[in-house]
Design a protein around this motif. Structure first.
Motif, PDB file in Angstrom:
ATOM      1  N   ILE A 127       0.770  -1.130   0.000  1.00 45.27           N
ATOM      2  CA  ILE A 127       0.114  -0.064  -0.099  1.00 45.27           C
ATOM      3  C   ILE A 127       0.859   1.124   0.035  1.00 45.27           C
ATOM      4  O   ILE A 127       1.831   1.494   0.881  1.00 45.27           O
ATOM      5  N   GLU A 128       0.592   1.975  -0.988  1.00 44.47           N
ATOM      6  CA  GLU A 128       1.398   3.447  -1.099  1.00 44.47           C
ATOM      7  C   GLU A 128       0.563   4.367  -0.750  1.00 44.47           C
ATOM      8  O   GLU A 128      -0.405   4.615  -1.315  1.00 44.47           O
ATOM      9  N   PHE A 129       0.969   5.058   0.533  1.00 41.97           N
ATOM     10  CA  PHE A 129       0.336   6.376   0.775  1.00 41.97           C
ATOM     11  C   PHE A 129       1.101   7.395   1.251  1.00 41.97           C
ATOM     12  O   PHE A 129       2.389   7.246   1.263  1.00 41.97           O
ATOM     13  N   LYS A 165       3.748  -1.020   3.804  1.00 42.04           N
ATOM     14  CA  LYS A 165       3.471   0.371   3.786  1.00 42.04           C
ATOM     15  C   LYS A 165       4.773   1.271   2.904  1.00 42.04           C
ATOM     16  O   LYS A 165       5.689   1.445   3.740  1.00 42.04           O
ATOM     17  N   GLU A 166       4.455   1.591   1.960  1.00 44.07           N
ATOM     18  CA  GLU A 166       5.441   2.273   1.382  1.00 44.07           C
ATOM     19  C   GLU A 166       4.888   3.899   0.920  1.00 44.07           C
ATOM     20  O   GLU A 166       4.069   4.093   0.866  1.00 44.07           O
ATOM     21  N   TYR A 167       6.053   4.779   0.881  1.00 41.64           N
ATOM     22  CA  TYR A 167       6.163   6.132   0.550  1.00 41.64           C
ATOM     23  C   TYR A 167       7.098   6.434  -0.463  1.00 41.64           C
ATOM     24  O   TYR A 167       8.258   5.857  -0.560  1.00 41.64           O
ATOM     25  N   TYR A 168       6.566   6.786  -1.609  1.00 44.09           N
ATOM     26  CA  TYR A 168       7.286   7.297  -2.831  1.00 44.09           C
ATOM     27  C   TYR A 168       7.626   8.487  -2.721  1.00 44.09           C
ATOM     28  O   TYR A 168       6.942   9.633  -2.658  1.00 44.09           O
ATOM     29  N   VAL A 169       9.002   8.792  -2.795  1.00 44.65           N
ATOM     30  CA  VAL A 169       9.791  10.131  -2.572  1.00 44.65           C
ATOM     31  C   VAL A 169       9.762  10.819  -4.031  1.00 44.65           C
ATOM     32  O   VAL A 169      10.673  10.402  -4.477  1.00 44.65           O
ATOM     33  N   ASN A 170       9.232  11.643  -4.419  1.00 43.65           N
ATOM     34  CA  ASN A 170       9.316  12.498  -5.374  1.00 43.65           C
ATOM     35  C   ASN A 170      10.562  13.656  -5.610  1.00 43.65           C
ATOM     36  O   ASN A 170      10.205  14.643  -5.532  1.00 43.65           O
ATOM     37  N   ASP A 171      11.635  12.846  -5.412  1.00 46.67           N
ATOM     38  CA  ASP A 171      12.896  13.860  -5.270  1.00 46.67           C
ATOM     39  C   ASP A 171      13.634  14.058  -6.535  1.00 46.67           C
ATOM     40  O   ASP A 171      14.972  13.799  -6.693  1.00 46.67           O
ATOM     41  N   TYR A 172      12.691  14.200  -7.687  1.00 46.32           N
ATOM     42  CA  TYR A 172      13.351  14.330  -9.067  1.00 46.32           C
ATOM     43  C   TYR A 172      12.461  15.123  -9.614  1.00 46.32           C
ATOM     44  O   TYR A 172      11.272  15.198  -9.391  1.00 46.32           O
ATOM     45  N   LYS A 248       8.916  12.678   8.264  1.00 43.45           N
ATOM     46  CA  LYS A 248       8.929  11.351   9.107  1.00 43.45           C
ATOM     47  C   LYS A 248       8.380  11.882  10.605  1.00 43.45           C
ATOM     48  O   LYS A 248       7.609  11.021  11.271  1.00 43.45           O
ATOM     49  N   THR A 249       8.925  13.028  11.242  1.00 44.05           N
ATOM     50  CA  THR A 249       8.435  13.483  12.333  1.00 44.05           C
ATOM     51  C   THR A 249       6.716  13.567  12.336  1.00 44.05           C
ATOM     52  O   THR A 249       6.206  13.250  13.398  1.00 44.05           O
ATOM     53  N   ASN A 250       6.433  14.270  11.477  1.00 40.27           N
ATOM     54  CA  ASN A 250       4.925  14.482  11.381  1.00 40.27           C
ATOM     55  C   ASN A 250       4.083  13.050  11.191  1.00 40.27           C
ATOM     56  O   ASN A 250       3.221  12.737  12.013  1.00 40.27           O
ATOM     57  N   ASN A 259       6.980   1.274   5.899  1.00 35.97           N
ATOM     58  CA  ASN A 259       8.201   0.288   5.986  1.00 35.97           C
ATOM     59  C   ASN A 259       9.120   0.632   4.932  1.00 35.97           C
ATOM     60  O   ASN A 259      10.330  -0.210   5.145  1.00 35.97           O
ATOM     61  N   LYS A 260       8.873   1.216   4.003  1.00 36.54           N
ATOM     62  CA  LYS A 260       9.855   1.689   3.120  1.00 36.54           C
ATOM     63  C   LYS A 260       9.582   3.062   2.313  1.00 36.54           C
ATOM     64  O   LYS A 260       8.325   3.212   2.015  1.00 36.54           O
TER      65      LYS A 260
END
Length: 577
Positions: A127-129, A165-172, A248-250, A259-260
RNA sequence: GCGCUCUUAGCUCAGCUGGAUAGAGCAUCGGUUUUCUAAACCGAGGGUCGGUGGUUCGAGUCCACCAGAGCGCACCA
């Protein structure tokens, strides 16, 4: 233990058996048959529509069919007190006390599994959120999707599925470059007193950038901030890292742990985009072409460009989608295709994406890609959470990213608290807009449904305290031979609905059903509690300052169910309020 | 112009994948504390489920059309 399934199976067995004996005909599938909660005032516990479903194919009225079935249902069933056939053809069953004692014993001895849906095949979910851009702390708009995703995960985990549980980081991409530039200017402002170019609309004006700049200066004494291009690479990494630290603190303060975290840059640098596009090329779904202006759009301003496109129209999208920009760099969509390919290669059974309403238009193209790559239409489920309308002093409160004046998750939690935030955000279906009234939530915190449910648990704890028991401990009861009153059975019936609630929440990914259920259960309990004022027999602690086993079991079941539900929602159940 | 979501009591919303007499909270009015926590309870009023057709034993729920609200619709992310 799901009493509705128990009887649904029984009824299906019966009709299959008497079908073999040629007493009755069956329709092609039996999915329409259900065992349900009857409306109040029918003086029965469960109800089935089976005779209506069988009516047509047998060319008999539902009432006639019911008369036949009732005999078979009653046969050899020691649970049933009475069974009646009502108006259109419902078969209503009322149970004996014996049945409820059995029910109570089962769910108290195996309380950890009460509600768990054993019918579902155990699956691996990703699950990506959240996946908010790493350009600053989370604001209220991110909050709803974050909680939705977290609680959906909790439900799946409760049902024994495996969940990542995954977070996609749009660092591009351009936004990150603009963000990094903004940090750069803040650094120059601090070091050289050069004024931040506030008139530049591409930059991020928020004050939090000053703190980010300070942290970067302090931790990287060797870096020289004279020319942007010279430090751009290092500064991007540092700035994104600072943002992620805030995010991450939030999340942690909201009670959410992923998880990732998957980095878009990493995916691009590993050439995963090319890999994914090759995959699609092999399926003949990639071509060079032009996108036409949509109808109604002023096509004077429309520039047609030849570019690399994905044939999403083959999957029902209204136009094909661009993968490459004119400068040959990848679009956001392209790297997201790669990310989803990456997910698929990790062998999950089902992917879930939680998106905000403003990204709903994106769903078609991404589900198209996943269908194309996986060959399965329901490999990816997208769930949209509608907007949160902020209201302050009876007026809508508009958030503006430009001016940097938006309400952050931190503001929200420090004013309302983690638990109330989670409960309120979940208390509505994710399909409807949610009014979040700051003044109300702050002032009238006592009208908050969260406290209503927590208070129920606290009241039960107080009874346990009075008789020197700890609500956290298991009971030590051997005989379940009670005689529950109608008022008590009414609550037990509500408890029996818990597995149904979990099943519906999980099947349809609708966590809002859980707070609503907990509220209803609490309401019945509060009502019962107040009966004790009029009727001594309904009080839990008797004149001798002791409690009978039936009452103790009764309370334990309610508190277990509330605790279990509140755990899924991710909020506390204080023992005292 | 197209797509997605929504429209249920004065307001905010539930309604369990088609079931019986459509339910809560808030607001309004009236009651309940020598007794396990009143952050609670009880009672009253309040409805053309946006509209019109259709599907069937049965529609707030499914389908079609219409009306209204929100969000979105290029190489942004």
């Amino acid at each position: 233990m799901n009493i509705y399934d128990l009887y649904l199976d029984k009824i299906k067995d019966i009709i299959i058996k008497i079908n073999k004996d040629d007493l009755i005909k069956l329709p092609e599938n039996l999915n329409g048959i259900n065992v349900d909660i009857p409306p109040p005032n029918f003086n029965c516990d469960i109800s089935t529509n089976v005779s209506m479903v069988l009516s047509k194919i047998n060319k008999k009225t539902p009432l006639e069919i019911a008369e036949v079935l009732v005999k078979f249902i009653k046969q050899d069933d020691t649970n049933i007190e009475n069974i009646t056939v009502v108006k259109p053809g419902f078969i209503n069953i009322k149970f004996k006390n014996y049945f409820w004692n059995n029910f109570v014993e089962k769910i108290i001895t195996d309380h950890k599994n009460f509600g768990v849906n054993n019918k579902e095949k155990k699956k691996k979910y990703l699950i990506e959120f959240v996946s908010a851009n790493p350009t600053g702390p989370l604001h209220v708009g991110h909050c709803r999707g974050a909680i939705l995703g977290d609680v959906i995960s909790n439900i799946l985990i409760f049902n024994k599925h495996e969940v990542s549980k995954e977070y996609y980081v749009n660092d591009y991409g351009n936004q990150i470059i603009n963000f990094t530039k903004s940090v750069f200017f803040r650094i120059k402002e601090i070091l050289n007193n050069e004024k931040f170019p506030i008139e530049n609309k591409d930059l991020y004006p928020g004050d939090y950038l000053i703190d980010i700049a300070k942290n970067i200066i302090n931790n990287n004494k060797k870096l020289k901030f004279t020319n942007f291009d010279d430090v751009a690479n290092d500064l991007t990494i540092l700035s994104v890292a600072e943002s992620l630290k805030l995010i991450k603190t939030n999340l942690q303060n909201l009670g959410i742990v992923h998880n990732k975290f998957s980095s878009e840059t990493e995916i691009v640098n590993n050439n995963e985009v090319e890999k994914a596009i090759d995959k699609l090329k092999n399926k003949n779904l990639i071509y060079e072409g032009k996108i036409k202006a949509p109808k109604g759009e002023d096509d004077k301003n429309w520039i047609e460009r030849k570019q690399l496109l994905f044939k999403s129209t083959e999957f029902g999208d209204d136009k094909d989608r661009a993968l490459q920009k004119s400068d040959k760099s990848w679009t956001y969509f392209a790297s997201d295709v790669a990310y989803h390919n990456n997910k698929l290669e990790r062998n999950f059974d089902t992917l879930i994406n939680i998106l905000g309403a403003d990204h709903a238009g994106y769903i078609k193209r991404i589900t198209s890609v996943v269908e194309a790559m996986s060959g399965s239409k329901d490999k990816l489920i997208c769930k949209v959470s509608q907007l949160v309308k902020l209201i302050k002093d009876d007026k809508p409160f508009k958030m503006s990213k430009r001016k940097g004046d938006y309400i952050t998750v931190e503001d929200l939690i420090s004013e309302v608290g983690k638990d109330a935030t989670r409960f309120i955000m979940l208390n509505r279906s994710s399909d409807v807009e949610l009014d979040f009234d700051f003044t109300k939530v702050k002032e009238k915190s006592k009208d908050n449904p969260l406290y209503y449910v927590q208070y129920c648990y606290a009241r039960i704890s107080s009874v346990f305290r009075h008789v020197n028991l700890d609500i956290k401990n298991d009971l030590n009861i051997t005989k379940y031979n009670f005689n529950y009153s109608d008022a008590e059975i009414d609550i037990l019936k509500k408890i029996s609905e818990w597995p149904k609630c979990i099943e519906a929440s999980s099947l349809r990914l609708e966590p809002h059903r859980i707070p609503i259920y907990l509220y209803e259960l609490s309401s019945k309990f509060h009502s019962y509690w107040n009966m004790g004022k009029e009727d001594e027999s309904k009080r839990f602690i008797n004149i001798n300052k002791t409690i009978s086993d039936d009452k103790l079991v009764f309370l334990k079941i309610i508190s277990n169910t509330i605790k279990s539900g509140m755990n899924i929602v991710g909020v506390n159940t204080p023992e005292q309020m």
